[in-house]
Design a protein around this motif. Structure first.
Motif, PDB file in Angstrom:
ATOM      1  N   ARG A  57     -11.195  91.462   8.899  1.00 51.54           N
ATOM      2  CA  ARG A  57     -10.191  91.593   9.959  1.00 51.54           C
ATOM      3  C   ARG A  57     -10.679  92.527  11.063  1.00 51.54           C
ATOM      4  N   VAL A  58     -11.273  93.658  10.693  1.00 50.80           N
ATOM      5  CA  VAL A  58     -11.784  94.607  11.681  1.00 50.80           C
ATOM      6  C   VAL A  58     -12.876  93.960  12.531  1.00 50.80           C
ATOM      7  N   ALA A  59     -13.797  93.251  11.897  1.00 51.75           N
ATOM      8  CA  ALA A  59     -14.873  92.578  12.637  1.00 51.75           C
ATOM      9  C   ALA A  59     -14.302  91.554  13.615  1.00 51.75           C
ATOM     10  N   ALA A  60     -13.345  90.751  13.167  1.00 52.05           N
ATOM     11  CA  ALA A  60     -12.731  89.739  14.031  1.00 52.05           C
ATOM     12  C   ALA A  60     -12.034  90.392  15.218  1.00 52.05           C
ATOM     13  N   ASN A  61     -11.314  91.465  14.969  1.00 49.26           N
ATOM     14  CA  ASN A  61     -10.597  92.152  16.048  1.00 49.26           C
ATOM     15  C   ASN A  61     -11.554  92.763  17.072  1.00 49.26           C
ATOM     16  N   LEU A  62     -12.666  93.310  16.607  1.00 50.96           N
ATOM     17  CA  LEU A  62     -13.664  93.858  17.534  1.00 50.96           C
ATOM     18  C   LEU A  62     -14.181  92.773  18.471  1.00 50.96           C
ATOM     19  N   LEU A  63     -14.532  91.633  17.890  1.00 50.39           N
ATOM     20  CA  LEU A  63     -15.069  90.543  18.702  1.00 50.39           C
ATOM     21  C   LEU A  63     -14.043  90.017  19.701  1.00 50.39           C
ATOM     22  N   LYS A  64     -12.788  89.915  19.279  1.00 50.83           N
ATOM     23  CA  LYS A  64     -11.725  89.472  20.190  1.00 50.83           C
ATOM     24  C   LYS A  64     -11.497  90.493  21.301  1.00 50.83           C
ATOM     25  N   GLN A  65     -11.521  91.763  20.937  1.00 56.44           N
ATOM     26  CA  GLN A  65     -11.240  92.839  21.893  1.00 56.44           C
ATOM     27  C   GLN A  65     -12.285  92.893  23.008  1.00 56.44           C
ATOM     28  N   PHE A  66     -13.547  92.681  22.672  1.00 55.04           N
ATOM     29  CA  PHE A  66     -14.613  92.897  23.648  1.00 55.04           C
ATOM     30  C   PHE A  66     -15.128  91.629  24.314  1.00 55.04           C
ATOM     31  N   GLY A  67     -14.582  90.471  24.004  1.00 57.66           N
ATOM     32  CA  GLY A  67     -14.921  89.272  24.741  1.00 57.66           C
ATOM     33  C   GLY A  67     -15.917  88.353  24.057  1.00 57.66           C
ATOM     34  N   PRO A  68     -16.042  87.133  24.603  1.00 54.89           N
ATOM     35  CA  PRO A  68     -16.771  86.065  23.916  1.00 54.89           C
ATOM     36  C   PRO A  68     -18.282  86.250  23.835  1.00 54.89           C
ATOM     37  N   THR A  69     -18.885  87.100  24.652  1.00 54.67           N
ATOM     38  CA  THR A  69     -20.339  87.262  24.587  1.00 54.67           C
ATOM     39  C   THR A  69     -20.758  88.608  24.006  1.00 54.67           C
ATOM     40  N   PHE A  70     -19.794  89.400  23.542  1.00 54.33           N
ATOM     41  CA  PHE A  70     -20.098  90.713  22.954  1.00 54.33           C
ATOM     42  C   PHE A  70     -20.888  90.523  21.669  1.00 54.33           C
ATOM     43  N   ARG A  71     -21.987  91.292  21.513  1.00 56.39           N
ATOM     44  CA  ARG A  71     -22.841  91.189  20.332  1.00 56.39           C
ATOM     45  C   ARG A  71     -23.391  92.548  19.929  1.00 56.39           C
ATOM     46  N   PHE A  72     -23.625  92.681  18.630  1.00 56.38           N
ATOM     47  CA  PHE A  72     -24.337  93.820  18.088  1.00 56.38           C
ATOM     48  C   PHE A  72     -25.796  93.411  17.920  1.00 56.38           C
ATOM     49  N   VAL A  73     -26.709  94.277  18.365  1.00 54.70           N
ATOM     50  CA  VAL A  73     -28.141  93.980  18.315  1.00 54.70           C
ATOM     51  C   VAL A  73     -28.853  95.123  17.590  1.00 54.70           C
ATOM     52  N   PRO A  74     -29.624  94.809  16.554  1.00 52.44           N
ATOM     53  CA  PRO A  74     -30.331  95.878  15.845  1.00 52.44           C
ATOM     54  C   PRO A  74     -31.411  96.505  16.714  1.00 52.44           C
ATOM     55  N   ASP A  75     -31.611  97.792  16.544  1.00 49.50           N
ATOM     56  CA  ASP A  75     -32.687  98.528  17.209  1.00 49.50           C
ATOM     57  C   ASP A  75     -33.679  98.960  16.139  1.00 49.50           C
ATOM     58  N   GLY A  76     -34.823  98.340  16.130  1.00 48.80           N
ATOM     59  CA  GLY A  76     -35.830  98.688  15.135  1.00 48.80           C
ATOM     60  C   GLY A  76     -35.531  98.076  13.789  1.00 48.80           C
ATOM     61  N   VAL A  77     -36.148  98.649  12.775  1.00 51.85           N
ATOM     62  CA  VAL A  77     -36.070  98.149  11.407  1.00 51.85           C
ATOM     63  C   VAL A  77     -35.197  99.092  10.585  1.00 51.85           C
ATOM     64  N   ALA A  78     -34.345  98.521   9.740  1.00 47.52           N
ATOM     65  CA  ALA A  78     -33.553  99.350   8.829  1.00 47.52           C
ATOM     66  C   ALA A  78     -34.479  99.997   7.802  1.00 47.52           C
ATOM     67  N   VAL A  79     -34.178 101.227   7.473  1.00 49.29           N
ATOM     68  CA  VAL A  79     -34.944 101.946   6.462  1.00 49.29           C
ATOM     69  C   VAL A  79     -34.001 102.394   5.361  1.00 49.29           C
ATOM     70  N   GLY A  80     -34.549 102.548   4.169  1.00 46.51           N
ATOM     71  CA  GLY A  80     -33.717 103.011   3.076  1.00 46.51           C
ATOM     72  C   GLY A  80     -34.513 103.299   1.829  1.00 46.51           C
TER      73      GLY A  80
END
Length: 126
Positions: A57-80
């Motif tokens: 629900r939170v993910a869906a609401n974020l996408l609706k709130q910020f518009g149809p082309t809003f995207r999250f883009v990774p910066d670099g490689v995840a480490v762990g």
């Protein structure tokens, strides 16, 4: 599965792409089922979100709130290691500018996200 067997980069990138960039509710729920433990918890700056359905629900609401082309883009490689992983990212409309930057920090159990902290960077100049 030991934490040494976990592909942290694949797991956290999949979370960005298949959960937080996915606009189709059914596809997002399927991804959450594959990527998260049965009872996950997500810590946002202003809220604690519990359960797969609430994360969807939170993910869906974020996408609706910020518009149809809003995207999250990774910066670099995840480490762990030892069950803890980190992936920096930026987000905004496809044609720019960057609206927010931050990072996801995840506690991994059995190869899945058990707890996710969403950390937001302060806006530039603050």
């Amino acid at each position: 599965m030991t934490t040494n067997d976990v592909d942290f980069d694949h797991l956290l990138r999949s979370n960005l792409e298949r959960v937080f960039n996915e606009r189709n509710d059914d596809k997002r729920r399927t991804a959450i089922g594959e990527l998260y433990v049965e009872e996950p918890v997500m810590y946002e700056p202003a809220a604690i979100v519990q359960g797969r359905e609430e994360i969807s629900r939170v993910a869906a609401n974020l996408l609706k709130q910020f518009g149809p082309t809003f995207r999250f883009v990774p910066d670099g490689v995840a480490v762990g290691h030892h069950g803890l992983a980190h992936l920096a990212w930026h987000a905004g409309p496809a044609d720019g500018p960057v609206a927010v930057t931050g990072a996801d920090v995840a506690e991994i159990e059995g190869g899945k996200i058990a707890r996710l902290w969403v950390l937001l960077n302060a806006p530039e100049g603050k």
